[in-house]
Motif scaffolding. Structure first.
Motif, short mmCIF file in Angstrom:
data_model
loop_
_atom_site.label_atom_id
_atom_site.label_comp_id
_atom_site.label_asym_id
_atom_site.label_seq_id
_atom_site.Cartn_x
_atom_site.Cartn_y
_atom_site.Cartn_z
N PHE A 135 0.70 -1.07 -0.04
CA PHE A 135 0.01 0.07 0.15
C PHE A 135 0.75 1.10 0.14
O PHE A 135 0.56 2.31 -0.67
N ASP A 136 2.05 1.31 0.94
CA ASP A 136 2.77 2.32 0.88
C ASP A 136 3.46 2.71 -0.49
O ASP A 136 3.60 3.98 -0.80
N ALA A 137 3.69 1.87 -1.17
CA ALA A 137 4.42 1.96 -2.51
C ALA A 137 3.45 2.32 -3.54
O ALA A 137 3.58 3.22 -4.32
N ALA A 138 2.18 1.71 -3.54
CA ALA A 138 1.42 2.20 -4.50
C ALA A 138 0.61 3.72 -3.97
O ALA A 138 0.56 4.30 -5.17
N GLY A 139 0.64 4.02 -2.79
CA GLY A 139 0.25 5.28 -2.50
C GLY A 139 1.06 6.49 -2.88
O GLY A 139 0.82 7.55 -3.29
N ALA A 140 2.52 6.02 -2.83
CA ALA A 140 3.43 6.97 -3.19
C ALA A 140 3.46 7.43 -4.60
O ALA A 140 3.64 8.47 -5.18
N THR A 141 3.20 6.18 -5.45
CA THR A 141 3.14 6.41 -6.97
C THR A 141 1.95 7.35 -7.12
O THR A 141 2.01 7.88 -8.19
N ILE A 142 0.69 7.18 -6.73
CA ILE A 142 -0.39 7.84 -6.95
C ILE A 142 -0.17 9.18 -6.53
O ILE A 142 -0.57 10.36 -7.30
N LEU A 143 0.43 9.65 -5.22
CA LEU A 143 0.88 11.04 -4.82
C LEU A 143 1.73 11.42 -5.77
O LEU A 143 1.80 12.68 -6.05
#
Length: 311
Positions: A135-143
């Motif tokens: 989740f942390d990695a996906a969230g960083a990409t979206i951000l």
């Protein structure tokens, strides 16, 4: 009830196109839906299994992991503890929080408690540590795509979330039995963090408050995630990207006997981050609402008091 016409985007789309599309969706709804997010489907399936298995444990066993002194920030929080800001009825839910594991001696340790892990079900620690990282990695990409939409460098947020106080919440809304004393499963609220990533729940109930003042249902396609703006990003963007009110409605009578499970990931800034409104989001028509700066930790603790987790 009408279904919100939120577009479903793919994280494999051209980054510039994705940035424009998610920005438009956020401005219209405060919400977006994203598929092809890169989180392994088998890992997600295992997470659902363990989520259900933990909440099926005896109440006495679950309460062993309730640490009132850390205000629900890690481990277990019992049923009817949390209350939506401004509400007069507690939410009909229990939950578990997984946070970031900090390096020994981190300067942020005072504001980010160590994780609490249950003895069972087997694999809980390993699976949810892996899900947190995904989740942390996906969230960083979206951000990073949101940053581009705002005219920032794609990596602007990277150092500000690298040790962010992000939380993976495992949620259980038990079956509704008899009168609920006016409460709904989760009262109308806005999230405090930057963005929330939410895997679709098996049971319906998520609703957002549209600009016309009506509640609209959020229908998530299989394999997609709901992404919504939190108050921290709303503050940084001077409300250009709105933090939209949402709730989890009680089920229809035929579904009342069924539990609802959910796994939102609340992506947070570092505790020592100082809020300063993005200058490109300030204008004569939209003057700076937040001229006084505070830290992300101050902001979080203010909200914890408002929702009843901290006295």
């Amino acid at each position: 009830m009408d279904i919100a016409a939120i577009p479903v985007l793919s994280l494999t789309d051209d980054p510039a196109s994705f940035s424009a599309a998610i920005g438009a969706s956020f401005r219209n709804f405060g919400f977006a839906m994203v598929r092809d997010h890169g989180i392994d489907a088998d890992l997600i399936a295992r997470g659902w299994e363990l989520n259900k298995a933990f909440f099926a444990l005896p109440e006495e066993e679950k309460r062993r992991y309730y640490k009132a002194e850390i205000f629900g920030q890690r481990g277990y929080t019992p049923f009817k503890t949390e209350i939506a800001k401004g509400a007069d009825r507690h939410d009909l839910k229990e939950f578990w929080h997984v946070g970031r594991d900090l390096a020994p001696g981190s300067a942020l340790a005072d504001s980010m408690p160590a994780n609490v892990w249950p003895d069972r079900p087997e694999g809980f620690h390993e699976v949810f540590s892996a899900l947190y990282a995904a989740f942390d990695a996906a969230g960083a990409t979206i951000l990073s795509r949101i940053a581009v939409h705002l005219g920032l460098d794609a990596h602007w947020f990277d150092p500000e979330i690298a040790e962010g106080n992000s939380i993976l919440r495992l949620l259980h809304y038990p079956p509704i039995e008899g009168a609920t004393d006016g409460a709904i499963r989760a009262g109308a609220h806005e999230d405090i963090n930057l963005i929330t990533l939410l895997l679709g729940a098996e049971e319906a109930g998520l609703e957002l408050l549209a600009k016309d003042g009506t509640w609209k249902s959020v229908a998530v396609p299989p394999g997609a995630m709901v992404i919504n703006i939190g108050d921290m990003l709303q503050r940084l963007t001077n409300h250009v990207l709105p933090s939209t009110t949402h709730r989890v409605r009680n089920p229809d009578a035929q579904r009342a006997a069924h539990s609802r499970y959910s796994m939102p990931f609340f992506l947070h800034l570092r505790s020592d981050f100082w809020f300063k409104t993005f200058p490109q989001c300030v204008s004569a028509e939209n003057p700076d609402r937040y001229p006084v700066s505070i830290t992300a930790d101050d902001y979080l603790n203010e909200r914890l008091r408002e929702i009843g987790l901290k006295k």
